[in-house]
Scaffold this active site. Structure first.
Site, PDB file in Angstrom:
ATOM      1  N   GLN A 115       0.865  -1.405   0.151  1.00  0.00           N
ATOM      2  CA  GLN A 115       0.124  -0.068   0.232  1.00  0.00           C
ATOM      3  C   GLN A 115       0.753   1.295   0.025  1.00  0.00           C
ATOM      4  O   GLN A 115       1.710   1.464   0.800  1.00  0.00           O
ATOM      5  CB  GLN A 115      -1.019   0.145   1.296  1.00  0.00           C
ATOM      6  CG  GLN A 115      -2.000  -1.251   1.146  1.00  0.00           C
ATOM      7  CD  GLN A 115      -2.819  -1.149   0.123  1.00  0.00           C
ATOM      8  OE1 GLN A 115      -3.291  -0.169  -0.449  1.00  0.00           O
ATOM      9  NE2 GLN A 115      -3.330  -2.116  -0.609  1.00  0.00           N
ATOM     10  N   TYR A 144      -4.079 -12.670  -4.052  1.00  0.00           N
ATOM     11  CA  TYR A 144      -3.116 -11.477  -4.518  1.00  0.00           C
ATOM     12  C   TYR A 144      -2.484 -11.062  -3.272  1.00  0.00           C
ATOM     13  O   TYR A 144      -2.833  -9.775  -3.090  1.00  0.00           O
ATOM     14  CB  TYR A 144      -3.896 -10.411  -5.076  1.00  0.00           C
ATOM     15  CG  TYR A 144      -5.106 -11.276  -6.182  1.00  0.00           C
ATOM     16  CD1 TYR A 144      -4.439 -11.272  -7.564  1.00  0.00           C
ATOM     17  CD2 TYR A 144      -6.545 -11.712  -5.668  1.00  0.00           C
ATOM     18  CE1 TYR A 144      -5.555 -11.911  -8.471  1.00  0.00           C
ATOM     19  CE2 TYR A 144      -7.247 -12.245  -7.123  1.00  0.00           C
ATOM     20  CZ  TYR A 144      -6.557 -12.302  -8.169  1.00  0.00           C
ATOM     21  OH  TYR A 144      -7.564 -12.928  -8.989  1.00  0.00           O
ATOM     22  N   GLU A 165       0.219 -15.424  -4.489  1.00  0.00           N
ATOM     23  CA  GLU A 165       0.609 -14.363  -5.275  1.00  0.00           C
ATOM     24  C   GLU A 165       1.646 -14.767  -6.329  1.00  0.00           C
ATOM     25  O   GLU A 165       2.186 -15.767  -6.199  1.00  0.00           O
ATOM     26  CB  GLU A 165       1.665 -13.529  -4.175  1.00  0.00           C
ATOM     27  CG  GLU A 165       2.380 -12.340  -4.815  1.00  0.00           C
ATOM     28  CD  GLU A 165       1.502 -11.367  -5.535  1.00  0.00           C
ATOM     29  OE1 GLU A 165       2.282 -10.887  -6.665  1.00  0.00           O
ATOM     30  OE2 GLU A 165       0.355 -11.011  -5.008  1.00  0.00           O
ATOM     31  N   ASP A 213      -7.624  -8.947  -3.064  1.00  0.00           N
ATOM     32  CA  ASP A 213      -6.941  -7.448  -3.078  1.00  0.00           C
ATOM     33  C   ASP A 213      -6.327  -7.286  -4.452  1.00  0.00           C
ATOM     34  O   ASP A 213      -5.228  -7.467  -4.636  1.00  0.00           O
ATOM     35  CB  ASP A 213      -6.161  -7.078  -2.221  1.00  0.00           C
ATOM     36  CG  ASP A 213      -5.660  -5.779  -2.273  1.00  0.00           C
ATOM     37  OD1 ASP A 213      -6.117  -5.069  -3.148  1.00  0.00           O
ATOM     38  OD2 ASP A 213      -4.613  -5.307  -1.521  1.00  0.00           O
ATOM     39  N   CYS A 240      -8.783  -1.999  -5.456  1.00  0.00           N
ATOM     40  CA  CYS A 240      -7.436  -1.365  -5.892  1.00  0.00           C
ATOM     41  C   CYS A 240      -7.804   0.181  -5.648  1.00  0.00           C
ATOM     42  O   CYS A 240      -8.612   0.749  -6.332  1.00  0.00           O
ATOM     43  CB  CYS A 240      -7.074  -1.641  -7.335  1.00  0.00           C
ATOM     44  SG  CYS A 240      -5.608  -0.891  -7.609  1.00  0.00           S
TER      45      CYS A 240
END
Length: 240
Positions: A115, A144, A165, A213, A240
């Site tokens: 982030q 993710y 991921e 996410d 997102c």
């Protein structure tokens, strides 16, 4: 840095001149104050090593300079290889920084998604963990997951979590962060759409709480149906 680029005669990447320096990415940890600088170029060169020396000496907060080569057309900053790695070459200092969010410490490297605003990240992290409380007792799954941003928080709160991921270098750092935080979390590298069968076998008959996410494009084709096939107890969608 712009001055040094001119001084060293480092040329920028353009459509007319598709060789040279494409981007400079700087990421700062609010926890440690350390800054990691990534030079995104189309190739290697001694002048990039000279630039890295100048950058690392410029300020004590800059603790690492790395090089990432991206020869692909388009505006993507980072390119991952066939093994899911975003390869980088350490030029000076450390190749990663650390960030702490709500008591969990994360290792972050070049190209890893995290982030962008750490203060908003704390709020988002806390909100997702709060939303997960009503599913306590169910397996926690993070799709993710990047470097394990939500996975490790879920593991800390619920005792175990599983993350998937596509970028394998991020998964390597997520595993190290799990070890350093002494948390029980499992991670697997691969595209989410391709890994759902493995996840089904892992969960067996258990209904999970699933956190997703994804990138701006959202969930890939078929992923929604695969998630529903897991008979989830709950889905927490981070846009997102």
């Amino acid at each position: 840095i712009a001055h040094w680029i001119q001084e060293l005669k480092i040329y920028p990447y353009t459509k007319q001149h598709p060789k040279g320096l494409r981007y400079i990415v700087m990421r700062k940890s609010k926890t440690t104050g350390d800054i990691l600088v990534v030079l995104v170029t189309t190739g290697r060169g001694f002048f990039y090593e000279q630039l890295a020396e100048k950058i690392i000496e410029a300020h004590r907060s800059i603790t690492g300079v790395v090089l990432h080569c991206n020869n692909q057309q388009g505006n993507a900053i980072f390119e991952r290889d066939e093994n899911g790695l975003i390869p980088s070459i350490r030029l000076e200092g450390k190749p990663t920084i650390e960030e702490e969010i709500n008591g969990v410490r994360y290792e972050i490297g070049p190209g890893d998604f995290f982030q962008i605003n750490p203060y908003i990240a704390e709020r988002l992290h806390a909100d997702v963990l709060k939303a997960s409380e009503q599913f306590s007792g169910y397996p926690m799954v993070d799709l993710y997951c990047g470097v394990g941003f939500f996975t490790l928080g879920l593991a800390k709160k619920h005792g175990w979590a599983y993350g998937i991921e596509g970028i394998s270098s991020a998964i390597s750092r997520a595993k190290r962060s799990a070890d350093s935080n002494e948390l029980i979390a499992e991670f697997h590298s691969g595209d989410v759409a391709d890994e759902m069968d493995r996840l089904k076998r892992k969960l067996g008959e258990s209904s999970p709480c699933i956190v997703v996410d994804p990138a701006r494009r959202g969930l890939e084709e078929g992923v929604v149906e695969e998630i529903l096939d897991l008979n989830p107890a709950g889905i927490i969608y981070v846009s997102c």
